[in-house]
Design a protein around this motif. Sequence first.
Motif, PDB file in Angstrom:
ATOM      1  N   GLY A 164       0.790  -1.219   0.000  1.00 16.89           N
ATOM      2  CA  GLY A 164       0.000   0.000   0.000  1.00 16.89           C
ATOM      3  C   GLY A 164       0.828   1.277   0.000  1.00 16.89           C
ATOM      4  O   GLY A 164       0.361   2.323  -0.427  1.00 16.89           O
ATOM      5  N   ASN A 203      -1.028  -5.990  -5.311  1.00 15.66           N
ATOM      6  CA  ASN A 203      -0.554  -4.740  -4.734  1.00 15.66           C
ATOM      7  C   ASN A 203       0.729  -4.278  -5.419  1.00 15.66           C
ATOM      8  O   ASN A 203       0.855  -3.114  -5.793  1.00 15.66           O
ATOM      9  N   ILE A 216      -5.799  -0.879   0.697  1.00 15.81           N
ATOM     10  CA  ILE A 216      -4.955  -2.078   0.663  1.00 15.81           C
ATOM     11  C   ILE A 216      -4.575  -2.470   2.083  1.00 15.81           C
ATOM     12  O   ILE A 216      -4.574  -3.653   2.434  1.00 15.81           O
TER      13      ILE A 216
END
Length: 66
Positions: free
Chosen positions: A18, A58, A33
Amino acid sequence: MNNQKHGMPALISLFIPGLGQMIKGDFFKGIMIWVFGGLTAVFLMWTIIVPLIIYVWNVYDAYNSN
């Protein structure tokens, strides 16, 4: 392509999911995230597939998002 724009956020997201999105300026996606990835890790820790898919997505998203 600029390495700072793509490579560095992806590398950072390998270690802190993230954070690469946040470095690119997408704070909402980075926080989501953290929240969604954390909840998924807690509730689906019995399986490695779903958290692994989120983790790989991600890093991919940190590399490819604008």
